[in-house]
Motif scaffolding. Structure first.
Motif, PDB file in Angstrom:
ATOM      1  N   ILE A   1      -3.976 -87.849 -12.300  1.00  0.00           N
ATOM      2  CA  ILE A   1      -3.066 -86.764 -11.909  1.00  0.00           C
ATOM      3  C   ILE A   1      -3.425 -86.281 -10.508  1.00  0.00           C
ATOM      4  N   ASP A   2      -4.702 -86.120 -10.319  1.00  0.00           N
ATOM      5  CA  ASP A   2      -5.223 -85.689  -9.027  1.00  0.00           C
ATOM      6  C   ASP A   2      -4.707 -86.608  -7.916  1.00  0.00           C
ATOM      7  N   ALA A   3      -4.841 -87.900  -8.138  1.00  0.00           N
ATOM      8  CA  ALA A   3      -4.423 -88.862  -7.130  1.00  0.00           C
ATOM      9  C   ALA A   3      -2.914 -88.821  -6.905  1.00  0.00           C
ATOM     10  N   VAL A   4      -2.169 -88.683  -7.991  1.00  0.00           N
ATOM     11  CA  VAL A   4      -0.712 -88.638  -7.869  1.00  0.00           C
ATOM     12  C   VAL A   4      -0.296 -87.405  -7.083  1.00  0.00           C
ATOM     13  N   ARG A   5      -0.936 -86.288  -7.406  1.00  0.00           N
ATOM     14  CA  ARG A   5      -0.547 -85.035  -6.756  1.00  0.00           C
ATOM     15  C   ARG A   5      -0.913 -85.026  -5.267  1.00  0.00           C
ATOM     16  N   ARG A   6      -1.903 -85.803  -4.932  1.00  0.00           N
ATOM     17  CA  ARG A   6      -2.329 -85.800  -3.533  1.00  0.00           C
ATOM     18  C   ARG A   6      -1.442 -86.675  -2.666  1.00  0.00           C
ATOM     19  N   GLU A   7      -0.739 -87.572  -3.312  1.00  0.00           N
ATOM     20  CA  GLU A   7       0.131 -88.465  -2.543  1.00  0.00           C
ATOM     21  C   GLU A   7       1.475 -87.759  -2.361  1.00  0.00           C
ATOM     22  N   GLU A   8       1.837 -87.566  -1.108  1.00  0.00           N
ATOM     23  CA  GLU A   8       3.007 -86.764  -0.801  1.00  0.00           C
ATOM     24  C   GLU A   8       4.239 -87.195  -1.584  1.00  0.00           C
ATOM     25  N   LYS A   9       4.455 -88.520  -1.635  1.00  0.00           N
ATOM     26  CA  LYS A   9       5.701 -88.987  -2.233  1.00  0.00           C
ATOM     27  C   LYS A   9       5.716 -88.844  -3.755  1.00  0.00           C
ATOM     28  N   TRP A  10       4.554 -88.623  -4.341  1.00  0.00           N
ATOM     29  CA  TRP A  10       4.503 -88.488  -5.799  1.00  0.00           C
ATOM     30  C   TRP A  10       4.251 -87.053  -6.248  1.00  0.00           C
ATOM     31  N   ALA A  11       3.958 -86.197  -5.291  1.00  0.00           N
ATOM     32  CA  ALA A  11       3.439 -84.878  -5.637  1.00  0.00           C
ATOM     33  C   ALA A  11       4.362 -84.092  -6.569  1.00  0.00           C
ATOM     34  N   ARG A  12       5.648 -84.375  -6.517  1.00  0.00           N
ATOM     35  CA  ARG A  12       6.566 -83.575  -7.318  1.00  0.00           C
ATOM     36  C   ARG A  12       6.943 -84.213  -8.647  1.00  0.00           C
ATOM     37  N   ILE A  13       6.428 -85.365  -8.922  1.00  0.00           N
ATOM     38  CA  ILE A  13       6.795 -85.994 -10.196  1.00  0.00           C
ATOM     39  C   ILE A  13       6.181 -85.190 -11.343  1.00  0.00           C
ATOM     40  N   PRO A  14       7.004 -84.786 -12.290  1.00  0.00           N
ATOM     41  CA  PRO A  14       6.436 -84.058 -13.432  1.00  0.00           C
ATOM     42  C   PRO A  14       5.488 -84.967 -14.225  1.00  0.00           C
TER      43      PRO A  14
END
Lengths: 800, 121
Positions: free
Chosen positions: B65-78
């Motif tokens: 989750i941490d990695a996903v949230r840090r990536e700009e293009k994924w940050a908003r994926i629920p």
């Protein structure tokens, strides 16, 4: 299996076996002194995953036990409990019981308390867990957790809202807005003011929703919440933009938008609250029932003397999504400066403690870090690559390229390939018979075909092959149980666990191997006192190795015990009348006495091996797999049993022989040697009874043609060809045949399905010329024959 | 509304069940074995929502989750977290790591779908 849940259930149990395997591996590593967190995690995860899956299928007994085990492992994982060797033994026992429970659940046999009670008791004594009040609630298929409360502070004051392009931004706060949770919130207006004594009529709810910035950062999206509300009834949404300051005064970390909603529904309030469960604590939310009277005021919303964007939520209405999705798309990235990314490290701190990644964000300003690279290395560094099992888990970064196939389909393929092999052989034969030159196109083409057929056959056989590891792991348990029963310290070493063996061979090897391991622990190894006295290490060692050797699988079971006590073995064999007192036996011959029926059933034995199963049974089960077993022993150093098995049960190395015009196949592994009889070799003992004199011993002679009823016994066998067959009891017999035609691999075709069990016949095959040939079961044939000769009170059995 | 869902779980059984629940609901399911695998899959697809297990080898749910949230293009994926634990502490951790919501195993497929719709439309 068309029911998808039944299929998943079946695959769950397969997965359980794999998990049990990694559990054993992990415990073994812990036992070998590895205490790094990943090793412990492997163990924990295996138990955890079994529990998770078991919960999904309502296997409550399994869940219950796994939960207790998991709780104990969690103590280890968190460092609250540091296991010693004794503790790991108990964990092993738990793993064994867990395996039992998995299999009992799979086979739907009842799980009894006494299966789990002893280990649970030990576990409790060990970790000092009090018997928990069962957390059954946790395992009821309950769905979504509601409790996300108390988390709002985590995100408070972080994040931002985008600079929305909206007119007239300098509006006063309307009463409706609650400033709760806003960092600079000034006052809390009386939201519930109009909720006086009006009884809720259940016609709907008035909802006020003020998201905090953290709500957006968590990935929640008001629009979707509204859509979910819309599913409950008629929804009207009004977005309040009144708190938006002028663009230049816009503070990034503040939420300005709020929504007022009216939901007309018959649903209870809990249904509405459910919609907001994930954002509980991330927003200011008021939900109040509305009355008919309130509804008469059309919107029941206080007049907002501000521009407000009314969003009618209709499917496919693109305008509807605009404001919200702007938020979604732009919030953290477009933040002016300090906003979301800067806040991330703080927010991540608690999570990072448990995560393998240390979450190193170099500098707050260096916002979004590209994740894959640092993670890759972090993960690698936590995974030492010495353990093969973990290597295997690490290796595939792509989706695992495995397919699960019904065994029946594989077997059909094996069968078809068998037909292909036969067909190819027939074709070759016709080509030869047609007299085509060896260099003709047909012949060379056929040669290639032959090669390909062999390759296909091998590849297909490989499909059925499995690493022998699962079997070896089961032996770990046998060693633990056996050594505990006889009070010896024994360690099992395994080698070559990844050697692949036919699935059926693995299954049918379990019993003989179990027996051999028990024997090794019980008889092979000396008592601890004896070991110490003779200067050996206290711990006895049993080693199990598997390897491929010249087209066969060789499995060795060795111990570092005292070796076979040959004088004693001989004495016992004489005592039991198995050998004559005068017999001069070599060491090897004495060792082989262990395989005689009736030898090891004798009870110097403890309760452990006293199952009435002797090495003779082991030997015959190995032979029924087309295998051989040999024994070597060095006094004072130990004993090794060596099992050699064919790679597959679908083909067999056979000798093609002719008898009375019939073609037969004799399994090669049964034949000790072949010889042509001379006058001197044969002694006649009766009208129909002959023996062959062989290097000082006598071997009964059997006319294969007569045994099978193809012809009457001949008067003389001089010049006849004899196959010397080694019987499982160490006795031998000579089978007379007319001619030896060939030695080749044949494809085994079972007969029992069609004809039942035929005495003396193991199976059939189809030869290259299309002829069907029976495959003999020489042992069976000979024991039938010797039964008859015994009737005639003639015993020639002892041919050393 | 048909969603594209990435489901990350190291248990094959759980993946199978998620796959069944998701495809029965008419969603498209992409499956990954663990966090690292999940990140790889994310490079190829753009899911509307992610479901992830917590305890996984190589890269666990928090790290993922941490990695996903840090990536700009994924940050908003629920992101919905899937776990047997219901301890508040664990939820807090997941929330802190950036999870959107929470599903307790064993899950009820209908509720799973409802939860997905709540966070991803």
């Amino acid at each position: 299996m068309s029911d998808p849940m039944a299929e998943i259930r079946a695959s769950f149990f397969i997965e359980c076996e794999e998990l049990l395997e990694s559990l054993q591996d992990g415990l073994q590593m812990m036992d070998d002194g590895e205490s790094d967190s990943e090793t412990i995690n492997i163990v924990f995860r295996a138990v955890h995953s079994i529990k998770g899956g078991a919960g999904a299928f309502g296997l409550n007994d399994l869940v219950h036990f796994a939960h207790r085990f998991e709780t104990a492992m969690d103590e280890v994982r968190t460092g609250r409990f540091v296991p010693d060797g004794e503790a790991i033994k108990i964990f092993f026992a738990c793993a064994d019981v867990l395996g039992d429970l998995v299999r009992a659940s799979r086979d739907e046999t009842p799980i009894l308390d006494e299966m789990t009670a002893p280990v649970l008791d030990s576990l409790e004594r060990l970790v000092g867990m009090e018997e928990e009040v069962e957390e059954e609630v946790e395992f009821v298929p309950a769905g979504i957790a509601l409790d996300l409360g108390g988390l709002g502070d985590l995100g408070g004051g972080m994040g931002d809202l985008p600079p929305l392009d909206l007119p007239a931004l300098d509006m006063p706060s309307p009463d409706l807005l609650s400033a709760d949770g806003l960092p600079e919130g000034s006052e809390t207006p009386d939201v519930a003011g109009d909720n006086d004594a009006q009884a809720a009529l259940g016609k709907g709810f008035k909802i006020h929703f003020l998201p905090e910035p953290a709500l957006f950062i968590s990935g929640n999206e008001p629009l979707y919440l509204f859509r979910a509300l819309r599913d409950l009834g008629d929804l009207t949404v009004r977005c309040d933009t009144s708190r938006l300051p002028a663009a230049e005064a816009l503070a990034a970390e503040t939420g300005y938008l709020s929504w007022s909603l009216v939901l007309l529904t018959e649903e209870p309030e809990t249904a509405v609250r459910d919609v907001f469960e994930f954002v509980d604590g991330l927003c200011v939310l008021t939900i109040e029932p509305i009355t008919n009277a309130a509804l008469d005021g059309s919107m029941a919303l206080p007049d907002l003397d501000v521009p407000s964007a009314q969003i009618p939520l209709a499917p496919g209405d693109s305008a509807e999504t605009a404001p919200v999705e702007t938020i979604a798309a732009e919030a953290p990235p477009s933040s002016p400066a300090q906003a979301a990314p800067a806040a991330l490290p703080d927010r991540l701190a608690p999570g990072a403690a448990a995560a393998p990644i240390p979450a190193p964000i170099p500098a707050p300003a260096a916002a979004p870090v590209a994740p894959p690279a640092p993670i890759e290395s972090a993960a690698e560094s936590t995974e030492p690559s010495d353990a093969p099992s973990r290597e295997a888990k690490n290796a595939p970064t792509q989706p695992r390229a495995t397919v699960r196939v019904d065994l029946e389909r594989v077997d059909r393929l094996v069968n078809l390939v068998g037909e292909l092999v036969i067909n190819q052989a027939m074709l070759s034969q016709s080509v030869t018979e047609a007299g085509l030159p060896a260099n003709s196109a047909v012949s060379t083409g056929l040669e290639e075909f032959l090669q390909l057929t062999r390759d296909i056959q091998e590849s297909v056989m490989m499909i059925r092959a499995q690493p022998i590891k699962s079997l070896f792991q089961r032996m770990g348990r046998i060693v633990r149980e056996a050594s505990a029963a006889v009070n010896k310290d024994v360690r099992l070493h395994t080698d070559g666990e990844n050697t692949e063996v036919d699935k059926t061979v693995i299954e049918r090897l379990a019993d003989p191997l179990t027996h051999m391991i028990r024997n090794a622990v019980d008889h092979g190894l000396e008592t601890t006192e004896k070991r110490v006295a003779s200067g050996k290490p206290r711990n006895g060692h049993v080693t199990l190795t598997a390897q491929h050797r010249s087209g066969r699988i060789v499995i060795d079971v060795s111990d570092d015990g005292g070796g076979i006590n040959r004088p004693r073995v001989l004495e016992k064999a004489i005592e039991k009348g198995l050998v004559s007192p005068e017999a001069q036996l070599s060491d090897g011959e004495i060792d082989n006495l262990l395989f005689l029926p009736g030898f090891s059933t004798a009870a110097e034995v403890s309760a452990l091996s006293g199952r009435g199963v002797g090495m003779d049974v082991v030997k015959s089960s190995i032979q029924s797999l087309g295998g051989r077993i040999a024994i070597t022993s060095v006094e004072g150093k130990g004993t090794t049993f060596s099992i050699s098995l064919p790679l597959t049960l679908a083909v067999l190395d056979g000798m093609v022989v002719r008898v009375a015009g019939e073609t037969l196949v004799v399994p090669l592994n049964a034949i000790l040697e072949t010889l042509t009889l001379t006058d001197d070799d044969i002694k006649q003992l009766g009208p129909e009874t002959h023996v062959v004199q062989l290097r000082g011993g006598f071997v009964p002679l059997l006319d294969l043609g007569a045994e099978l009823g193809y012809r009457t016994p001949e008067q003389s066998y001089v010049g006849g060809i004899v196959l010397l067959i080694g019987q499982e009891d160490g006795h031998r017999a000579a089978l007379v045949v007319d001619a030896i035609e060939d030695q080749r691999q044949v494809v085994i075709k079972g007969l029992e399905g069609s004809y039942g069990r035929v005495p003396g016949i193991a199976a059939a095959t189809i030869l290259g010329d299309g002829q069907i040939a029976l495959i003999l079961d020489p042992m069976d044939l000979i024991s039938q024959a010797s039964g008859r000769t015994k009737d005639r009170s003639l015993s020639l059995s002892h041919a050393g | 509304m048909s969603l594209e869902v990435l489901a990350v779980d190291d248990s094959r059984t759980m993946r199978d069940m998620l796959n069944l629940a998701l495809s029965s609901a008419g969603f498209t399911a992409h499956l990954a074995d663990d966090g690292l695998h999940g990140l790889e899959v994310l490079e190829d697809i753009e899911p509307d929502v992610i479901i992830t297990d917590i305890n996984m080898p190589r890269l666990d749910g928090f790290g993922f989750i941490d990695a996903v949230r840090r990536e700009e293009k994924w940050a908003r994926i629920p992101i919905l977290v899937l776990t047997t634990e219901s301890a508040d502490e664990l939820k807090a951790k997941a929330r802190a790591a950036g999870a959107t919501g929470w599903i307790v195993k064993p899950f009820d497929p209908a509720k799973l779908v409802k939860a997905l719709q709540m966070v991803a439309g």
